[in-house]
Design an enzyme around this catalytic site. Structure first.
Site, PDB file in Angstrom:
ATOM      1  N   SER B 128       0.805  -1.217   0.000  1.00 55.02           N
ATOM      2  CA  SER B 128       0.000   0.000   0.000  1.00 55.02           C
ATOM      3  C   SER B 128       0.842   1.274   0.000  1.00 55.02           C
ATOM      4  O   SER B 128       0.301   2.365  -0.096  1.00 55.02           O
ATOM      5  CB  SER B 128      -0.958  -0.002   1.210  1.00 55.02           C
ATOM      6  N   LYS B 165       0.596   4.454   6.612  1.00 50.39           N
ATOM      7  CA  LYS B 165      -0.113   5.227   5.582  1.00 50.39           C
ATOM      8  C   LYS B 165       0.353   6.682   5.606  1.00 50.39           C
ATOM      9  O   LYS B 165       1.059   7.101   6.506  1.00 50.39           O
ATOM     10  CB  LYS B 165      -1.633   5.194   5.848  1.00 50.39           C
TER      11      LYS B 165
END
Lengths: 206, 206
Positions: B128, B165
DNA sequence: ATAATTACTGTATATTTATACATTGTAATT
DNA sequence: AATTACAATGTATAAATATACAGTAATTAT
Protein backbone atom coordinates in the site's frame (compact mmCIF):
# COMPACT_ATOMS: atom_id res chain seq x y z
CA UNK A 1 14.60 -18.05 25.68
CA UNK A 2 13.77 -19.31 29.14
CA UNK A 3 12.64 -16.59 31.51
CA UNK A 4 15.25 -15.14 33.83
CA UNK A 5 14.85 -15.12 37.58
CA UNK A 6 14.87 -11.77 39.37
CA UNK A 7 18.44 -12.34 40.53
CA UNK A 8 19.58 -13.38 37.08
CA UNK A 9 17.86 -10.40 35.52
CA UNK A 10 19.53 -7.89 37.82
CA UNK A 11 22.89 -9.57 37.30
CA UNK A 12 22.48 -9.45 33.53
CA UNK A 13 21.40 -5.82 33.78
CA UNK A 14 24.46 -4.92 35.80
CA UNK A 15 26.78 -6.63 33.34
CA UNK A 16 25.03 -4.93 30.45
CA UNK A 17 25.34 -1.51 32.07
CA UNK A 18 28.94 -2.13 33.02
CA UNK A 19 29.93 -3.06 29.49
CA UNK A 20 28.05 -0.09 28.11
CA UNK A 21 30.01 2.18 30.41
CA UNK A 22 33.47 0.63 30.21
CA UNK A 23 33.41 -1.14 26.86
CA UNK A 24 34.86 -4.18 28.59
CA UNK A 25 33.21 -6.84 30.67
CA UNK A 26 33.34 -6.85 34.46
CA UNK A 27 35.20 -9.66 36.24
CA UNK A 28 33.37 -12.13 38.44
CA UNK A 29 34.95 -10.47 41.45
CA UNK A 30 33.74 -7.04 40.45
CA UNK A 31 30.20 -8.26 39.97
CA UNK A 32 30.37 -10.08 43.29
CA UNK A 33 31.61 -6.96 45.06
CA UNK A 34 28.82 -4.93 43.56
CA UNK A 35 26.15 -7.24 44.87
CA UNK A 36 28.15 -7.92 48.05
CA UNK A 37 28.11 -11.67 47.57
CA UNK A 38 30.71 -14.37 47.10
CA UNK A 39 32.43 -14.79 43.73
CA UNK A 40 31.01 -18.23 43.28
CA UNK A 41 27.49 -17.02 43.70
CA UNK A 42 28.14 -14.91 40.62
CA UNK A 43 29.82 -17.75 38.82
CA UNK A 44 26.73 -19.81 39.18
CA UNK A 45 24.40 -17.02 38.18
CA UNK A 46 26.51 -16.30 35.12
CA UNK A 47 26.56 -19.99 34.25
CA UNK A 48 22.78 -19.99 34.42
CA UNK A 49 22.62 -16.87 32.23
CA UNK A 50 24.90 -18.48 29.68
CA UNK A 51 22.78 -21.62 29.72
CA UNK A 52 19.64 -19.56 29.16
CA UNK A 53 21.30 -17.72 26.31
CA UNK A 54 21.31 -14.27 27.88
CA UNK A 55 25.09 -14.07 28.08
CA UNK A 56 28.04 -15.35 26.15
CA UNK A 57 31.11 -16.45 28.02
CA UNK A 58 34.60 -16.87 26.62
CA UNK A 59 36.28 -19.49 28.75
CA UNK A 60 39.55 -18.56 30.39
CA UNK A 61 39.40 -15.13 28.82
CA UNK A 62 39.68 -12.30 31.31
CA UNK A 63 36.68 -10.02 31.10
CA UNK A 64 35.23 -12.18 28.39
CA UNK A 65 31.52 -11.87 29.11
CA UNK A 66 29.16 -10.36 26.63
CA UNK A 67 25.46 -9.73 26.46
CA UNK A 68 23.49 -11.73 23.93
CA UNK A 69 19.85 -10.93 24.43
CA UNK A 70 19.31 -7.38 25.54
CA UNK A 71 17.94 -7.71 29.08
CA UNK A 72 15.84 -4.60 29.41
CA UNK A 73 15.85 -3.61 25.78
CA UNK A 74 19.14 -1.90 26.36
CA UNK A 75 21.56 -1.12 23.62
CA UNK A 76 23.91 -3.59 22.15
CA UNK A 77 26.10 -1.40 20.07
CA UNK A 78 29.27 -3.03 19.04
CA UNK A 79 27.44 -6.24 18.37
CA UNK A 80 29.09 -8.61 15.96
CA UNK A 81 26.08 -8.13 13.75
CA UNK A 82 26.97 -4.52 13.08
CA UNK A 83 29.46 -3.30 10.56
CA UNK A 84 30.87 0.17 9.98
CA UNK A 85 31.64 1.01 6.40
CA UNK A 86 32.86 4.03 4.46
CA UNK A 87 30.35 6.15 2.56
CA UNK A 88 31.83 7.34 -0.72
CA UNK A 89 30.76 10.72 -1.97
CA UNK A 90 30.57 12.14 -5.44
CA UNK A 91 33.50 10.75 -7.29
CA UNK A 92 35.14 13.31 -9.51
CA UNK A 93 35.82 12.12 -13.04
CA UNK A 94 39.14 10.40 -13.46
CA UNK A 95 39.78 9.94 -9.76
CA UNK A 96 40.14 6.47 -8.30
CA UNK A 97 36.80 5.62 -6.75
CA UNK A 98 37.96 4.16 -3.48
CA UNK A 99 40.44 6.88 -2.63
CA UNK A 100 40.39 7.87 1.01
CA UNK A 101 39.64 11.48 0.21
CA UNK A 102 36.41 10.39 -1.42
CA UNK A 103 35.13 9.11 1.89
CA UNK A 104 32.26 11.33 2.95
CA UNK A 105 31.61 9.63 6.25
CA UNK A 106 30.91 6.29 7.81
CA UNK A 107 27.69 4.49 8.46
CA UNK A 108 27.01 1.56 10.73
CA UNK A 109 24.46 -0.97 9.64
CA UNK A 110 23.22 -4.38 10.59
CA UNK A 111 25.48 -6.78 8.75
CA UNK A 112 23.40 -8.42 6.08
CA UNK A 113 22.92 -12.07 6.77
CA UNK A 114 24.93 -14.73 5.00
CA UNK A 115 27.23 -12.11 3.55
CA UNK A 116 30.85 -11.44 4.08
CA UNK A 117 33.43 -9.53 2.11
CA UNK A 118 34.37 -5.92 1.88
CA UNK A 119 31.51 -3.46 2.01
CA UNK A 120 30.99 0.21 1.33
CA UNK A 121 28.14 2.65 0.84
CA UNK A 122 27.14 5.23 -1.76
CA UNK A 123 24.48 7.90 -1.84
CA UNK A 124 21.95 7.67 -4.66
CA UNK A 125 21.76 10.60 -7.09
CA UNK A 126 18.97 11.04 -9.60
CA UNK A 127 15.79 9.11 -10.33
CA UNK A 128 17.00 6.33 -12.59
CA UNK A 129 16.11 3.61 -10.06
CA UNK A 130 12.70 4.71 -8.86
CA UNK A 131 10.88 1.68 -10.28
CA UNK A 132 13.00 -0.40 -7.94
CA UNK A 133 11.88 1.88 -5.11
CA UNK A 134 15.32 3.43 -4.77
CA UNK A 135 15.24 7.22 -4.60
CA UNK A 136 17.55 10.20 -4.41
CA UNK A 137 19.58 10.42 -1.19
CA UNK A 138 19.01 6.76 -0.27
CA UNK A 139 22.23 5.23 0.97
CA UNK A 140 23.04 1.90 -0.62
CA UNK A 141 25.05 -0.77 1.14
CA UNK A 142 27.29 -2.44 -1.40
CA UNK A 143 29.40 -5.55 -1.33
CA UNK A 144 32.53 -5.17 -3.41
CA UNK A 145 32.64 -7.65 -6.28
CA UNK A 146 33.39 -7.48 -10.00
CA UNK A 147 30.71 -9.81 -11.31
CA UNK A 148 26.95 -10.03 -10.91
CA UNK A 149 23.98 -12.18 -11.88
CA UNK A 150 21.28 -11.14 -14.30
CA UNK A 151 18.82 -8.78 -12.67
CA UNK A 152 20.96 -7.82 -9.69
CA UNK A 153 21.29 -4.16 -8.81
CA UNK A 154 24.90 -3.11 -9.21
CA UNK A 155 27.13 -0.14 -8.67
CA UNK A 156 29.23 0.30 -11.79
CA UNK A 157 31.97 2.52 -13.09
CA UNK A 158 30.90 4.08 -16.39
CA UNK A 159 32.97 6.76 -18.13
CA UNK A 160 34.78 7.59 -14.87
CA UNK A 161 31.43 7.98 -13.15
CA UNK A 162 29.83 5.82 -10.49
CA UNK A 163 26.28 4.74 -11.25
CA UNK A 164 23.59 2.43 -9.88
CA UNK A 165 21.70 0.26 -12.38
CA UNK A 166 20.21 -3.17 -12.96
CA UNK A 167 22.72 -5.61 -14.41
CA UNK A 168 21.42 -7.54 -17.43
CA UNK A 169 22.96 -10.42 -19.33
CA UNK A 170 20.49 -12.74 -20.94
CA UNK A 171 22.84 -14.71 -23.20
CA UNK A 172 23.92 -11.58 -25.10
CA UNK A 173 26.38 -8.88 -24.17
CA UNK A 174 25.89 -7.55 -20.63
CA UNK A 175 24.40 -4.06 -20.25
CA UNK A 176 23.03 -1.69 -17.63
CA UNK A 177 19.30 -1.19 -17.28
CA UNK A 178 17.84 1.86 -15.48
CA UNK A 179 14.70 1.23 -13.44
CA UNK A 180 12.80 4.16 -14.92
CA UNK A 181 11.42 4.09 -18.45
CA UNK A 182 12.45 7.64 -19.17
CA UNK A 183 16.04 6.37 -19.40
CA UNK A 184 17.48 4.01 -22.00
CA UNK A 185 19.64 0.92 -21.41
CA UNK A 186 23.36 1.65 -21.36
CA UNK A 187 25.48 -0.46 -23.68
CA UNK A 188 28.82 1.31 -23.33
CA UNK A 189 31.69 -0.51 -21.57
CA UNK A 190 31.48 -0.48 -17.77
CA UNK A 191 33.04 -2.11 -14.77
CA UNK A 192 31.08 -3.60 -11.86
CA UNK A 193 32.20 -2.29 -8.48
CA UNK A 194 29.76 -4.21 -6.32
CA UNK A 195 26.18 -5.33 -5.79
CA UNK A 196 23.53 -3.74 -3.63
CA UNK A 197 22.87 -5.70 -0.45
CA UNK A 198 21.08 -3.12 1.64
CA UNK A 199 19.54 0.32 1.77
CA UNK A 200 18.96 3.00 4.37
CA UNK A 201 16.80 6.08 4.06
CA UNK A 202 16.51 9.04 6.38
CA UNK A 203 13.24 10.95 6.27
CA UNK A 204 14.54 13.61 8.59
CA UNK A 205 17.15 14.84 6.13
CA UNK A 206 16.52 18.21 4.54
CA UNK B 1 46.76 13.99 16.71
CA UNK B 2 50.41 13.28 16.08
CA UNK B 3 51.01 11.04 13.12
CA UNK B 4 51.50 7.35 13.81
CA UNK B 5 54.55 5.47 12.65
CA UNK B 6 54.08 2.54 10.33
CA UNK B 7 54.57 0.08 13.16
CA UNK B 8 52.20 1.96 15.41
CA UNK B 9 49.61 2.10 12.67
CA UNK B 10 49.66 -1.60 12.01
CA UNK B 11 49.52 -2.33 15.71
CA UNK B 12 46.54 -0.02 16.16
CA UNK B 13 44.87 -1.62 13.16
CA UNK B 14 45.35 -5.09 14.58
CA UNK B 15 43.90 -4.08 17.94
CA UNK B 16 40.99 -2.41 16.21
CA UNK B 17 40.24 -5.46 14.11
CA UNK B 18 40.61 -7.77 17.09
CA UNK B 19 38.15 -5.81 19.18
CA UNK B 20 35.75 -5.65 16.29
CA UNK B 21 35.86 -9.41 15.99
CA UNK B 22 35.88 -10.44 19.66
CA UNK B 23 34.25 -7.49 21.39
CA UNK B 24 37.08 -7.55 23.90
CA UNK B 25 40.59 -6.23 23.67
CA UNK B 26 43.56 -8.47 22.94
CA UNK B 27 46.21 -8.97 25.62
CA UNK B 28 49.76 -7.71 25.13
CA UNK B 29 50.86 -11.30 24.74
CA UNK B 30 48.33 -11.98 22.00
CA UNK B 31 49.39 -8.92 20.07
CA UNK B 32 53.04 -9.86 20.53
CA UNK B 33 52.39 -13.37 19.27
CA UNK B 34 50.60 -12.05 16.24
CA UNK B 35 53.54 -9.88 15.21
CA UNK B 36 56.02 -12.48 16.47
CA UNK B 37 57.81 -10.05 18.75
CA UNK B 38 58.44 -9.78 22.46
CA UNK B 39 55.66 -8.67 24.80
CA UNK B 40 57.58 -5.58 25.79
CA UNK B 41 57.94 -4.41 22.23
CA UNK B 42 54.14 -4.25 22.20
CA UNK B 43 53.99 -2.59 25.57
CA UNK B 44 56.06 0.25 24.28
CA UNK B 45 54.16 0.57 21.04
CA UNK B 46 50.88 0.62 22.94
CA UNK B 47 52.29 3.20 25.34
CA UNK B 48 53.21 5.35 22.35
CA UNK B 49 49.73 4.90 20.88
CA UNK B 50 48.16 5.93 24.17
CA UNK B 51 50.40 8.96 24.33
CA UNK B 52 49.42 9.94 20.81
CA UNK B 53 45.79 9.52 21.67
CA UNK B 54 45.04 6.65 19.32
CA UNK B 55 44.33 4.18 22.10
CA UNK B 56 42.94 4.27 25.58
CA UNK B 57 44.47 2.03 28.19
CA UNK B 58 42.92 1.02 31.49
CA UNK B 59 45.79 0.31 33.84
CA UNK B 60 45.86 -3.08 35.47
CA UNK B 61 42.66 -4.05 33.73
CA UNK B 62 42.92 -7.26 31.75
CA UNK B 63 42.05 -6.67 28.12
CA UNK B 64 41.44 -3.03 28.86
CA UNK B 65 42.58 -1.46 25.61
CA UNK B 66 40.21 0.48 23.44
CA UNK B 67 40.45 2.40 20.23
CA UNK B 68 39.95 6.13 20.45
CA UNK B 69 40.63 7.58 17.05
CA UNK B 70 39.72 5.17 14.34
CA UNK B 71 43.08 4.35 12.77
CA UNK B 72 42.25 3.34 9.24
CA UNK B 73 38.66 4.38 9.13
CA UNK B 74 37.75 1.26 11.00
CA UNK B 75 34.86 0.66 13.27
CA UNK B 76 33.21 3.09 15.55
CA UNK B 77 30.46 0.94 16.95
CA UNK B 78 29.06 2.09 20.20
CA UNK B 79 29.07 5.63 18.93
CA UNK B 80 26.61 7.98 20.55
CA UNK B 81 25.11 8.45 17.13
CA UNK B 82 23.75 4.92 17.11
CA UNK B 83 20.54 3.80 18.71
CA UNK B 84 19.19 0.31 19.31
CA UNK B 85 15.44 0.00 19.12
CA UNK B 86 12.90 -2.81 19.35
CA UNK B 87 11.40 -4.21 16.17
CA UNK B 88 7.74 -5.04 16.65
CA UNK B 89 6.36 -7.98 14.77
CA UNK B 90 2.90 -8.76 13.56
CA UNK B 91 0.55 -7.51 16.21
CA UNK B 92 -2.32 -9.85 16.78
CA UNK B 93 -5.73 -8.16 16.90
CA UNK B 94 -6.71 -6.91 20.32
CA UNK B 95 -3.24 -7.21 21.79
CA UNK B 96 -1.46 -4.13 23.08
CA UNK B 97 0.96 -3.05 20.37
CA UNK B 98 4.02 -2.35 22.47
CA UNK B 99 3.88 -5.49 24.56
CA UNK B 100 7.27 -7.05 25.13
CA UNK B 101 6.23 -10.33 23.60
CA UNK B 102 5.57 -8.55 20.34
CA UNK B 103 9.24 -7.66 20.09
CA UNK B 104 10.65 -9.59 17.18
CA UNK B 105 14.21 -8.40 17.61
CA UNK B 106 16.31 -5.31 17.85
CA UNK B 107 17.94 -3.22 15.18
CA UNK B 108 20.64 -0.64 15.52
CA UNK B 109 20.55 2.39 13.28
CA UNK B 110 22.21 5.73 12.89
CA UNK B 111 20.20 8.04 15.06
CA UNK B 112 18.35 10.40 12.75
CA UNK B 113 19.62 13.93 13.05
CA UNK B 114 17.80 16.52 15.09
CA UNK B 115 15.50 13.89 16.52
CA UNK B 116 15.02 12.65 19.99
CA UNK B 117 12.23 10.76 21.69
CA UNK B 118 11.33 7.12 21.93
CA UNK B 119 11.81 5.12 18.79
CA UNK B 120 10.82 1.71 17.52
CA UNK B 121 10.71 -0.20 14.27
CA UNK B 122 8.14 -2.16 12.30
CA UNK B 123 8.32 -4.38 9.25
CA UNK B 124 6.25 -3.34 6.26
CA UNK B 125 3.59 -5.75 5.03
CA UNK B 126 1.74 -5.37 1.74
CA UNK B 127 2.09 -2.95 -1.15
CA UNK B 128 0.00 0.00 0.00
CA UNK B 129 2.99 2.36 0.15
CA UNK B 130 4.82 1.52 -3.06
CA UNK B 131 4.30 4.97 -4.60
CA UNK B 132 6.32 6.33 -1.70
CA UNK B 133 9.00 3.77 -2.55
CA UNK B 134 8.30 1.73 0.55
CA UNK B 135 7.95 -1.96 -0.12
CA UNK B 136 7.19 -5.22 1.63
CA UNK B 137 9.77 -6.25 4.26
CA UNK B 138 11.29 -2.76 4.53
CA UNK B 139 11.91 -1.93 8.16
CA UNK B 140 10.65 1.49 9.17
CA UNK B 141 12.19 3.51 11.94
CA UNK B 142 9.42 5.26 13.83
CA UNK B 143 9.41 8.01 16.39
CA UNK B 144 6.59 7.55 18.88
CA UNK B 145 4.12 10.43 18.79
CA UNK B 146 0.37 10.78 18.66
CA UNK B 147 0.05 13.65 16.19
CA UNK B 148 1.38 14.30 12.71
CA UNK B 149 1.46 16.97 10.02
CA UNK B 150 -0.36 16.74 6.71
CA UNK B 151 1.51 14.51 4.30
CA UNK B 152 3.73 12.76 6.85
CA UNK B 153 4.01 9.00 6.74
CA UNK B 154 2.61 7.54 9.92
CA UNK B 155 2.20 4.25 11.68
CA UNK B 156 -1.36 4.07 12.93
CA UNK B 157 -3.56 1.72 14.88
CA UNK B 158 -6.68 0.94 12.87
CA UNK B 159 -9.21 -1.65 14.03
CA UNK B 160 -6.64 -3.32 16.31
CA UNK B 161 -4.23 -3.52 13.40
CA UNK B 162 -1.02 -1.63 12.84
CA UNK B 163 -0.72 0.03 9.45
CA UNK B 164 1.54 2.42 7.56
CA UNK B 165 -0.11 5.23 5.58
CA UNK B 166 0.15 8.88 4.62
CA UNK B 167 -1.53 11.17 7.12
CA UNK B 168 -3.87 13.74 5.55
CA UNK B 169 -5.72 16.64 7.11
CA UNK B 170 -6.38 19.52 4.78
CA UNK B 171 -8.85 21.50 6.90
CA UNK B 172 -11.37 18.63 6.97
CA UNK B 173 -11.40 15.48 9.06
CA UNK B 174 -8.04 13.68 9.13
CA UNK B 175 -7.77 10.42 7.20
CA UNK B 176 -5.22 7.84 6.06
CA UNK B 177 -4.07 7.79 2.45
CA UNK B 178 -2.39 4.72 0.94
CA UNK B 179 0.41 5.42 -1.55
CA UNK B 180 -0.93 3.06 -4.17
CA UNK B 181 -3.99 3.92 -6.26
CA UNK B 182 -5.39 0.42 -6.04
CA UNK B 183 -6.31 1.21 -2.43
CA UNK B 184 -8.87 3.76 -1.21
CA UNK B 185 -8.39 6.39 1.51
CA UNK B 186 -9.33 5.17 4.98
CA UNK B 187 -11.80 7.33 6.86
CA UNK B 188 -12.50 5.09 9.83
CA UNK B 189 -11.26 6.15 13.29
CA UNK B 190 -7.55 5.53 13.91
CA UNK B 191 -4.83 6.38 16.35
CA UNK B 192 -1.39 7.62 15.37
CA UNK B 193 1.43 5.63 16.96
CA UNK B 194 4.35 7.49 15.41
CA UNK B 195 5.86 8.96 12.29
CA UNK B 196 8.38 7.42 9.94
CA UNK B 197 11.85 8.89 10.33
CA UNK B 198 13.95 6.26 8.62
CA UNK B 199 13.97 3.09 6.57
CA UNK B 200 16.25 0.12 6.12
CA UNK B 201 16.05 -2.52 3.45
CA UNK B 202 17.94 -5.78 3.18
CA UNK B 203 18.35 -7.22 -0.32
CA UNK B 204 19.91 -10.39 1.00
CA UNK B 205 16.78 -11.53 2.79
CA UNK B 206 14.89 -14.40 1.23
C1' DA C 1 77.19 14.88 17.21
C1' DT C 2 74.14 14.15 20.39
C1' DA C 3 69.88 13.43 22.38
C1' DA C 4 65.39 11.53 21.98
C1' DT C 5 62.31 8.36 20.08
C1' DT C 6 61.37 3.99 18.28
C1' DA C 7 61.72 -0.94 18.19
C1' DC C 8 63.24 -4.70 20.04
C1' DT C 9 65.18 -9.09 23.42
C1' DG C 10 65.20 -11.68 27.74
C1' DT C 11 63.92 -12.74 32.37
C1' DA C 12 61.20 -12.15 36.31
C1' DT C 13 57.34 -10.93 39.25
C1' DA C 14 53.12 -9.15 41.15
C1' DT C 15 48.43 -8.97 40.33
C1' DT C 16 44.33 -10.16 38.28
C1' DT C 17 41.19 -13.34 37.03
C1' DA C 18 38.88 -17.65 36.18
C1' DT C 19 37.92 -21.80 37.98
C1' DA C 20 37.66 -25.99 41.15
C1' DC C 21 36.06 -28.31 45.32
C1' DA C 22 33.44 -28.91 49.43
C1' DT C 23 29.12 -27.52 51.82
C1' DT C 24 24.71 -25.30 53.25
C1' DG C 25 20.04 -23.76 52.70
C1' DT C 26 15.76 -22.58 50.24
C1' DA C 27 12.29 -22.56 46.71
C1' DA C 28 10.17 -24.79 43.00
C1' DT C 29 8.93 -29.19 40.59
C1' DT C 30 7.88 -33.93 40.02
C1' DA D 1 9.06 -37.27 49.74
C1' DA D 2 12.52 -36.80 46.54
C1' DT D 3 14.69 -34.20 43.07
C1' DT D 4 16.20 -30.35 40.74
C1' DA D 5 17.24 -25.43 40.12
C1' DC D 6 18.73 -21.56 42.64
C1' DA D 7 21.61 -18.73 45.72
C1' DA D 8 25.00 -18.59 48.82
C1' DT D 9 29.73 -19.26 51.69
C1' DG D 10 34.67 -20.30 52.31
C1' DT D 11 39.13 -21.79 50.84
C1' DA D 12 42.41 -22.85 47.22
C1' DT D 13 44.74 -22.94 42.99
C1' DA D 14 46.06 -22.56 38.25
C1' DA D 15 46.21 -19.83 34.55
C1' DA D 16 46.12 -15.41 32.43
C1' DT D 17 47.77 -10.90 32.30
C1' DA D 18 50.08 -6.59 33.17
C1' DT D 19 54.10 -4.71 34.45
C1' DA D 20 59.05 -3.95 36.01
C1' DC D 21 64.03 -4.04 35.22
C1' DA D 22 68.17 -4.30 32.38
C1' DG D 23 70.07 -3.86 28.12
C1' DT D 24 70.86 -3.47 22.57
C1' DA D 25 70.41 -1.09 18.20
C1' DA D 26 68.45 1.65 14.52
C1' DT D 27 66.23 5.78 13.25
C1' DT D 28 64.89 10.52 13.69
C1' DA D 29 65.08 15.10 15.45
C1' DT D 30 67.76 18.98 17.46
Amino acid sequence: MKKLTKNQQRTADFISRYIKEHLYSPTYKEIAEHFKVNVNAIQQTVAALVKKGALERNERIARGLRVKQVPNAELLHGSVKMITIPLYGNVAAGEPVFADNNIEGYITVDKPRRLSGEMFAVTVRGDSMTDKKIIERDKLIIRKQSTANDGEIVVALLDDEVTVKIFKKNNGKPYLQPANNKYDPIRRPFKILGIVVGLTRDYTEV
